[in-house]
Design an enzyme around this catalytic site. Structure first.
Site, short mmCIF file in Angstrom:
data_model
loop_
_atom_site.label_atom_id
_atom_site.label_comp_id
_atom_site.label_asym_id
_atom_site.label_seq_id
_atom_site.Cartn_x
_atom_site.Cartn_y
_atom_site.Cartn_z
N GLU A 171 -13.37 -2.40 0.36
CA GLU A 171 -12.11 -2.49 1.12
C GLU A 171 -12.19 -3.60 2.16
O GLU A 171 -13.21 -3.77 2.83
CB GLU A 171 -11.85 -1.15 1.80
N ASP B 162 -16.14 -0.09 3.12
CA ASP B 162 -15.09 -0.82 3.85
C ASP B 162 -15.76 -1.78 4.83
O ASP B 162 -16.51 -1.38 5.71
CB ASP B 162 -14.23 0.20 4.61
N GLU C 169 -4.05 -2.44 4.64
CA GLU C 169 -3.75 -1.83 5.93
C GLU C 169 -3.35 -2.86 6.98
O GLU C 169 -2.70 -2.52 7.96
CB GLU C 169 -4.93 -1.01 6.44
N ASP D 123 0.30 1.14 4.72
CA ASP D 123 0.11 1.66 6.08
C ASP D 123 1.47 1.99 6.66
O ASP D 123 2.37 1.15 6.66
CB ASP D 123 -0.61 0.63 6.95
N HIS E 294 -3.78 3.95 3.67
CA HIS E 294 -4.66 3.90 4.82
C HIS E 294 -4.30 5.04 5.77
O HIS E 294 -3.14 5.23 6.13
CB HIS E 294 -4.49 2.57 5.54
N LYS F 69 -18.45 2.82 6.16
CA LYS F 69 -18.25 1.52 6.78
C LYS F 69 -19.50 0.66 6.61
O LYS F 69 -20.63 1.14 6.78
CB LYS F 69 -17.92 1.68 8.26
#
Length: 440
Positions: free
Chosen positions: A275, A249, A302, A325, A352, A221
């Protein structure tokens, strides 16, 4: 399934205090409590029921739960004589009802709730056939499966005839692909080593452990501070070496120009994808980012509201990785439509899985994709997070960084009785022991 009747339903607000250890923390959600609006459908056949849910992050889950209750109420008393016809009719009812379309035409709370309802019906169908959901999808005749899909407003990108043609073409070699999955599993990538709230020491510990467990692809992240992101991505790259995949992401936090600048600064560590670099609704923005940060790929999906958004992302070349998703889209009905579009446009699908129960569901969709749609594992992984699987009756099984084939009937969506007793909100034993205001 002739003669089967749905006789009762129950809906529960289930919340897990993941905010305690910052599991799930990212640039948009600092301390979420992973949650599920959970539906159970009972039938007049002893022992036969269906379970489904949609994923939320705590506060506001009660609103989604009430909408699930509203949509599912119409199922009580309905007879299921032919599941293909029943599914097609139910999808129309949930997506074309004028009241629901006014509240949110295939998006927002109504669409999240539709996912829970349809997930439960697919689980019921697979249980009735006594097969796991992926096998049900593989064994349906192409015309039957396409008859269940959400193809409205996709005709310019994917016709029903094209969908049937793809499914028929991929029948060749599917036994060999199934045998390969049984031997080797489906590759995954791990996110839970790199939550944004973790210290460098915790990230290092988790990445080192994941390497020992056999993982070959990692996601970190990013998005709060560039210097911190550079330090952390360099650290992870040093740990995993040059041969393993590294993705990042940003969870939607950047403006388009910020995303371009930030990703190009991070690209030195050999990123495979970025992402959700900006608003999940901004198709033009994603396209601009994709052009500016290549060869780093752009991944998203997602938070895409529905299949029509995926049509635009895919047809415009705005994404290089498609992320479906199982609880944001309207269940299998939309997700299989997206799998077929992604195959037509030549974009790999990496679902996801960062939320409670999402890994349990999306494994079925990726397995089906490989066997019956894409026939490829190249540059394809299922996301994996390492918490809350023990809450499910049939949790995912991962060995050496690869998902093992689920073999129990259904969609792997059933929560255990113990999990419900502990974590139903606000009456569960875990929540009763806490200050109510803390998680309101």
């Amino acid at each position: 399934m002739g003669g089967l009747r749905i006789v009762d339903m129950s809906v529960r607000d289930i919340r897990f205090p993941t905010s305690d250890d910052l599991g799930g923390s990212d640039a948009m959600n600092a301390a979420p409590d992973y949650s599920a609006s959970y539906l159970r459908l009972a039938t007049d056949r002893a022992g036969l029921y269906g379970c489904g849910f949609t994923f939320t992050i705590g506060r506001g889950a009660d609103i989604v739960t009430r909408m699930v209750e509203q949509l599912a109420a119409g199922l009580t008393g309905r007879r299921v004589d032919d599941m293909v016809d029943f599914m097609a009719g139910l999808l129309h009812d949930l997506t074309q009802d004028s009241f629901l379309r006014w509240l949110g035409p295939e998006k927002g709370v109504t669409h999240l709730a539709a996912a829970a309802v349809l997930n439960a019906v697919w689980d019921l169908w697979a249980r009735a056939q006594e097969v796991p959901l992926w096998r049900l999808l593989v064994e349906l005749e192409p015309e039957e499966l396409v008859g269940c899909l959400a193809l409205r407003h996709l005709e310019d990108a994917l016709s029903a005839d094209e969908a049937v043609s793809i499914l028929r073409r991929r029948r060749l070699g599917r036994d060999e692909r199934l045998a390969h999955l049984r031997r080797s599993g489906y590759p995954g990538y791990i996110t839970s080593a790199g939550w944004l709230g973790y210290s460098d020491a915790e990230v290092r510990r988790r990445v080192t452990q994941a390497l020992g467990d056999g993982w070959e692809a990692f996601k970190l992240k990013v998005g709060q501070d560039l210097d911190s992101d550079l330090r952390r991505t360099r650290m992870v790259r040093d740990l995993i070496g040059t041969d393993r995949r590294l993705m990042v992401d940003a969870n939607q936090v950047w403006e388009v120009h910020e995303a371009i600048e930030w990703v190009n600064a991070l690209a030195e560590v050999g990123l495979y994808w970025i992402e959700e670099p900006t608003s999940p609704d901004d198709i033009l923005g994603h396209a601009a980012i994709a052009r500016a940060v290549a060869p780093v790929l752009v991944a998203t999906g997602e938070h895409a509201h529905n299949r029509v958004m995926f049509k635009q992302f895919l047809a415009s070349g705005a994404i290089g990785v498609c992320q479906i998703d199982s609880c944001r889209l309207a269940s299998v009905n939309e997700n299989v439509s997206v799998l077929l579009m992604a195959e037509k446009f030549g974009v790999p699908v990496c679902p996801h899985g960062g939320g409670v129960g999402l890994c349990e569901l999306v494994q079925h969709l990726s397995i089906f994709d490989y066997i019956a749609v894409s026939a490829s594992l190249e540059n394809r992984w299922i996301e994996y997070v390492d918490h809350l699987h023990e809450m499910f009756v049939a949790p995912v099984r991962v060995v050496g960084g690869r998902y093992q084939l689920p073999d129990r009937p259904g969609f792997s969506a059933e929560l255990s009785a113990e999990a419900i007793q502990k974590f139903e909100y606000p009456s569960g034993t875990v929540w009763r022991a806490r200050e109510p205001a803390a998680h309101e």
